[in-house]
Design an enzyme around this catalytic site. Structure first.
Site, PDB file in Angstrom:
ATOM      1  N   ARG A 297      10.761 -11.319   4.888  1.00 40.14           N
ATOM      2  CA  ARG A 297      11.498 -10.322   5.627  1.00 40.14           C
ATOM      3  C   ARG A 297      12.327 -10.804   6.353  1.00 40.14           C
ATOM      4  NH1 ARG A 297      10.727 -10.681  10.514  1.00 40.14           N
ATOM      5  NH2 ARG A 297       9.397  -8.665  10.861  1.00 40.14           N
ATOM      6  N   TYR A 301      14.238  -6.596   5.836  1.00 38.02           N
ATOM      7  CA  TYR A 301      14.449  -5.863   6.941  1.00 38.02           C
ATOM      8  C   TYR A 301      15.349  -6.637   7.368  1.00 38.02           C
ATOM      9  CZ  TYR A 301       9.012  -5.392   6.046  1.00 38.02           C
ATOM     10  OH  TYR A 301       7.426  -5.465   5.667  1.00 38.02           O
ATOM     11  N   CYS A 327      17.877 -16.108  -8.622  1.00 34.50           N
ATOM     12  CA  CYS A 327      18.865 -15.387  -8.743  1.00 34.50           C
ATOM     13  C   CYS A 327      19.273 -14.170  -8.091  1.00 34.50           C
ATOM     14  CB  CYS A 327      18.371 -15.334 -10.439  1.00 34.50           C
ATOM     15  SG  CYS A 327      18.752 -17.159 -10.658  1.00 34.50           S
TER      16      CYS A 327
HETATM   17  N1  LLP Z   1      -2.736  -1.179  11.346  1.00 33.44           N
HETATM   18  C1  LLP Z   1      -2.110  -0.243  10.497  1.00 33.44           C
HETATM   19  C2  LLP Z   1      -2.579   0.732   9.930  1.00 33.44           C
HETATM   20  C3  LLP Z   1      -0.875  -0.881  10.350  1.00 33.44           C
HETATM   21  O1  LLP Z   1       0.165  -0.169   9.223  1.00 33.44           O
HETATM   22  C4  LLP Z   1      -0.471  -1.913  10.443  1.00 33.44           C
HETATM   23  C5  LLP Z   1       1.060  -2.948   9.704  1.00 33.44           C
HETATM   24  C6  LLP Z   1      -1.291  -2.671  11.665  1.00 33.44           C
HETATM   25  C7  LLP Z   1      -2.372  -2.115  11.337  1.00 33.44           C
HETATM   26  C8  LLP Z   1      -0.630  -4.061  12.374  1.00 33.44           C
HETATM   27  O2  LLP Z   1       0.748  -4.226  12.436  1.00 33.44           O
HETATM   28  P1  LLP Z   1       0.801  -5.237  13.303  1.00 33.44           P
HETATM   29  O3  LLP Z   1       0.284  -5.465  14.374  1.00 33.44           O
HETATM   30  O4  LLP Z   1       1.014  -6.141  12.008  1.00 33.44           O
HETATM   31  O5  LLP Z   1       2.446  -4.828  14.024  1.00 33.44           O
HETATM   32  N2  LLP Z   1       5.480  -6.326   6.295  1.00 33.44           N
HETATM   33  C9  LLP Z   1       6.296  -6.390   7.962  1.00 33.44           C
HETATM   34  C10 LLP Z   1       4.730  -5.059   8.699  1.00 33.44           C
HETATM   35  C11 LLP Z   1       4.741  -4.395   8.226  1.00 33.44           C
HETATM   36  C12 LLP Z   1       2.891  -3.644   9.081  1.00 33.44           C
HETATM   37  C13 LLP Z   1       2.193  -2.735   8.077  1.00 33.44           C
HETATM   38  N3  LLP Z   1       1.665  -2.409   8.407  1.00 33.44           N
HETATM   39  C14 LLP Z   1       7.036  -7.058   8.583  1.00 33.44           C
HETATM   40  O6  LLP Z   1       7.090  -7.908   8.017  1.00 33.44           O
HETATM   41  O7  LLP Z   1       7.428  -6.391   9.476  1.00 33.44           O
END
Ligand code: LLP
Length: 400
Positions: A297, A301, A327
């Site tokens: 992360r 990001y 690397c």
């Molecule tokens: N539902 C859908 C359709 C989604 O695309 C996502 C997350 C969630 C639920 C769950 O979202 P949450 O409650 O966890 O925010 N890798 C990124 C986050 C990517 C989220 C993708 N979709 C990070 O590390 O911040």
């Protein structure tokens, strides 16, 4: 049990999850919607460790899945099929086939074309596919552009007008049953108003479907609630639930919430050991045994996970980067943070690493992924062993 003994016992880099906190977070969602028919479909993508899933299953969780792998894992963890939904912008035919065969609750559809494919596969199977359509409400979720999903420039969902045509089409099909409506505008959201604006738009649409005589039962509000990585003010669950419900006056759908990060994010820490320090005339680096392949992360990001060196919290600090052994200059876990002078063997703790930590890890640079440990009523239990080197090349075939 303290982090030093955990690091000694299980080695580093290591993920540690507090399951008591996990329970509290999950039940918080359930409570927020209490009194209304609701189902919390935990978003597996945030963290799909099997023990963590079984634990949530025992609390009554459903599952929001984005691949057939996640569907199978949810089932394996004991989440009942009638609590599993399958979302995602690119479902392959074989995945749709399997999901229908498993008879899960419904599929969230992302285009008319996808609906036609689902219909065709359902017909082949002699089934009626339960579906829901993901509406793109064209609302700016005010989050990092990579995790913002509710604008027309994003690949997700369909415009309301298209969604309407899809429901009308589904009504005439013997192989489709439109049971829900869905939206999700982004992740790590710390402002309630865009969520409520989206909910209002989709709720109005939902009511127009009811008026057309469609029996759409589920109102799927997606996930997206943020956590306090850098002291952000987070949205209170009660305000969230009440706000959503206020957009649904005069109707009583079953609410589905696809929360991921807010359930698991602040339950986890990432522990990594200092290998050594180096400095040049410009900069000081603390080099640790964890890297961007373990916790992606910060690199991806520019996310900031609060960190500290255990036992040295009160020592004088100077600026530095905390970096791994990969690397790439993009391999950092923290940039320009204040840290005390460190020595080889010191333990660095990164907080809020329960969501999108292990689940986004990789074997880049032929590195084994960390172990995962659960703390249950304070007692540690290994829930995923550290990978072995051999497992990294086990599936590779020799050329000669
Ligand atoms: N539902 C859908 C359709 C989604 O695309 C996502 C997350 C969630 C639920 C769950 O979202 P949450 O409650 O966890 O925010 N890798 C990124 C986050 C990517 C989220 C993708 N979709 C990070 O590390 O911040």
């Amino acid at each position: 049990m303290d982090f030093h003994s955990l690091a000694q016992r299980y080695q580093t880099p290591l993920y540690v999850y507090d399951f008591d906190k996990l329970k509290e977070n999950f039940l918080g969602f359930k409570d927020a919607f209490a009194g209304r028919k609701s189902l919390i479909c935990y978003a597996l993508k945030a963290n799909s460790n099997l023990s963590l899933l079984s634990f949530l299953a025992s609390l009554g969780a459903g599952a929001d899945c984005v691949s057939i792998g996640e569907v199978k894992k949810a089932l394996l963890a004991g989440i009942p099929k009638y609590k599993i939904i399958f979302s995602g912008v690119g479902k392959r035919d074989d995945e749709i086939y399997e999901a229908l065969r498993e008879d899960i609750l419904f599929l969230n559809l992302e285009s008319f074309e996808e609906m036609k494919r689902v219909e065709k596969i359902a017909k082949e199977l002699g089934k009626r596919a339960r579906i829901s359509v993901r509406v793109n409400p064209n609302i700016d979720a005010k989050t990092h552009p990579y995790i913002s999903t509710g604008l027309y420039e994003n690949k997700f969902g369909v415009e309301i007008e298209v969604a309407k045509e899809m429901y009308i089409y589904a009504k005439t099909s013997s192989f489709l049953e439109a049971v829900g409506v869905h939206f999700h505008i982004g992740s790590q959201l710390c402002e309630l108003s865009p969520i409520l604006e989206a909910s209002q738009k989709v709720a109005d649409f939902y009511k127009s479907l009811l008026a057309l005589g469609l029996e759409v039962k589920f109102f799927d509000i997606g996930g997206g609630l943020g956590i306090a990585y850098e002291g952000e003010e987070i949205i209170p669950l009660y305000d969230y639930a009440q706000g959503i419900l206020s957009t649904l006056k005069d109707c009583e759908p079953t609410i589905i919430c696809e929360a991921g990060r807010r359930i698991v994010g602040d339950c986890g820490v990432f522990l990594t050991k200092v290998i050594g320090e180096k400095s040049n005339s410009h900069k000081r680096f603390i080099i640790v045994d964890g890297a961007m392949n373990d916790l992606m992360r910060p690199t991806l990001y520019q996310a900031k996970h609060h960190s500290y060196i255990l036992g040295k919290e009160n020592e004088p600090k100077t600026p530095c980067d905390i970096v791994g052994a990969i690397c790439e200059s993009g391999d950092f876990l923290a940039k320009n943070v204040l840290m005390p002078s460190s020595e080889s063997g010191d333990l660095v703790v990164f907080e809020n690493a329960g969501a999108y930590g292990y689940s986004m890890s990789s074997n880049y640079n032929t590195r084994t992924r960390p172990a995962e440990v659960a703390l249950i009523e304070g007692n540690p239990k290994l829930i995923k062993a550290r990978e072995s080197l051999e497992s990294l090349w086990a599936n590779e075939l020799e050329l000669l």
